[in-house]
Design an enzyme around this catalytic site. Sequence first.
Site, mmCIF file in Angstrom:
data_model
loop_
_atom_site.group_PDB
_atom_site.id
_atom_site.type_symbol
_atom_site.label_atom_id
_atom_site.label_comp_id
_atom_site.label_asym_id
_atom_site.label_seq_id
_atom_site.Cartn_x
_atom_site.Cartn_y
_atom_site.Cartn_z
ATOM 1 C CE1 TYR A 11 -5.638 4.188 8.347
ATOM 2 C CE2 TYR A 11 -6.381 4.045 10.617
ATOM 3 C CZ TYR A 11 -5.555 3.620 9.613
ATOM 4 O OH TYR A 11 -4.635 2.622 9.857
ATOM 5 C CE LYS A 28 3.264 3.191 13.296
ATOM 6 N NZ LYS A 28 3.534 2.593 11.996
ATOM 7 C CE1 TYR A 85 -1.744 4.166 9.086
ATOM 8 C CE2 TYR A 85 -0.412 2.840 7.581
ATOM 9 C CZ TYR A 85 -1.588 3.054 8.276
ATOM 10 O OH TYR A 85 -2.610 2.141 8.188
ATOM 11 C CG HIS A 103 -2.173 -0.806 0.983
ATOM 12 N ND1 HIS A 103 -3.381 -0.510 1.550
ATOM 13 C CD2 HIS A 103 -2.375 -1.900 0.204
ATOM 14 C CE1 HIS A 103 -4.287 -1.400 1.144
ATOM 15 N NE2 HIS A 103 -3.691 -2.254 0.341
ATOM 16 N N PRO A 119 -5.305 0.743 18.429
ATOM 17 C CG PRO A 119 -7.263 -0.324 17.754
ATOM 18 C CD PRO A 119 -6.603 0.283 18.946
#
Length: 391
Positions: free
Chosen positions: A202, A298, A386, A72, A294
């Site tokens: 998100y 991580k 990220y 991704h 979550p």
Amino acid sequence: MRTQVAIIGAGPSGLLLGQLLHKAGIANVIVERQSPDYVLGRIRAGVLEQIAVDLMDECGVGARMHREGLVHEGIELLFKGKRHRIDFPGLTGGKTVMVYGQTEVTHDLMDARKAEGLPTVYEVGDTVTLHGFDGTSPKVRYRKDGVEHEIECDFIAGCDGYHGVSRASVPKGAITEYEKVYPFGWLGLLADVPPVFHELIYANTERGFALCSMRSKTRSRYYVQVPLTDKVEDWSDDAFYDELGRRLDPEARERLVRGPSLEKSIAPLRSFVAEPMRFGRLFLAGDAAHIVPPTGAKGLNLAASDVKYLSSAFVEHYKEKSNAGIDHYSARALARVWKAERFSWWFTQLMHRFPDSGEIGQKLQEAELDYLVQSKAASTALAENYVGLPL
Ligand code: APR
Ligand code: PHB
């Protein structure tokens, strides 16, 4: 029984550590409370940083991940009804993440361990006890099928998760625990339906947070923020999809395919760190030492970096006769842990509806999200966290 490193717990931390030690010629035994099927039945996040991908390769178990995992290059942030893309390679000098479920990671590691014939004792229940780790000859005792066993070892690795026996065996005065519990949970649903979008979404909405994730091109993992008082039995699959749809933009809502849930559960959100991560000859790694909410995925990645530091420390001890890595383990691991704790806490604060923050809380989040997607500096801060900070 005698071994070099006794590992408590056959989750990702324990299995990764066992494999890395074996590759370096260091003998290890794993003792696990549950059965292999039980361990594999726990559904958890599925986004791997490059560091975790590299570790799977180093363990010699990366082939299926490279075949079936999805690379991704970004995520989408949805707020005020519109989606905005965060481009990882563009912001981080080419970095990406790998979408590959923790269940699959565990499966591949279990298969490799079995194929190599490495000793793993499953289904020992709550019988494990740790002894003498403040001296030079630690021991792990457990009971299996009514028979007492003892493992003599040089070191104990506590890879037994948040509820494990390892952290609990440390005298109270020797450990400091930091904890924050969030006032909501994530209701998750897994289904064999194509994901609404090819990247993760998100979503910050007035109804609460939502996340559209996936395990493959045909299997989706979706979440909605729910009050801690909600019970999973009260959520039919249809009620879940209705609520998820309400939190998405019209295009994603249109593309949402419904299918029967393979798994549905509510998880609480917690930030937790135990310091230090070493007590004499006992070392904690993964969820045994720290928990992140979550948001940002991580948990597994922190387990991977702990295990990388710990395996290098043991290799230095046995091969180079140096204890420097062992002595630095806790400080090195915690430096990375706290940065991931901070990121996970920040991303959670930004994306969720908090019971007491009111309309102004929502407006401030939207202003920060606006700034985040307009400012290259702010987007870069999100992207580099990220994809994972350096080891
Ligand atoms: N004796 C033996 N084994 C135990 C005991 C015990 N007393 N207590 C717990 N265990 C086992 C659990 O059954 C589990 O299989 O230790 C294992 C710990 O695994 P995880 O909880 O998955 O923790 P870890 O391996 O550190 O993996 C971290 O898992 O929880 C996620 O988000 C987290 O993705 C991250 C990853
Ligand atoms: C998941 O796929 O389960 C997942 C992905 C990203 C997250 C959390 C969970 O931030």
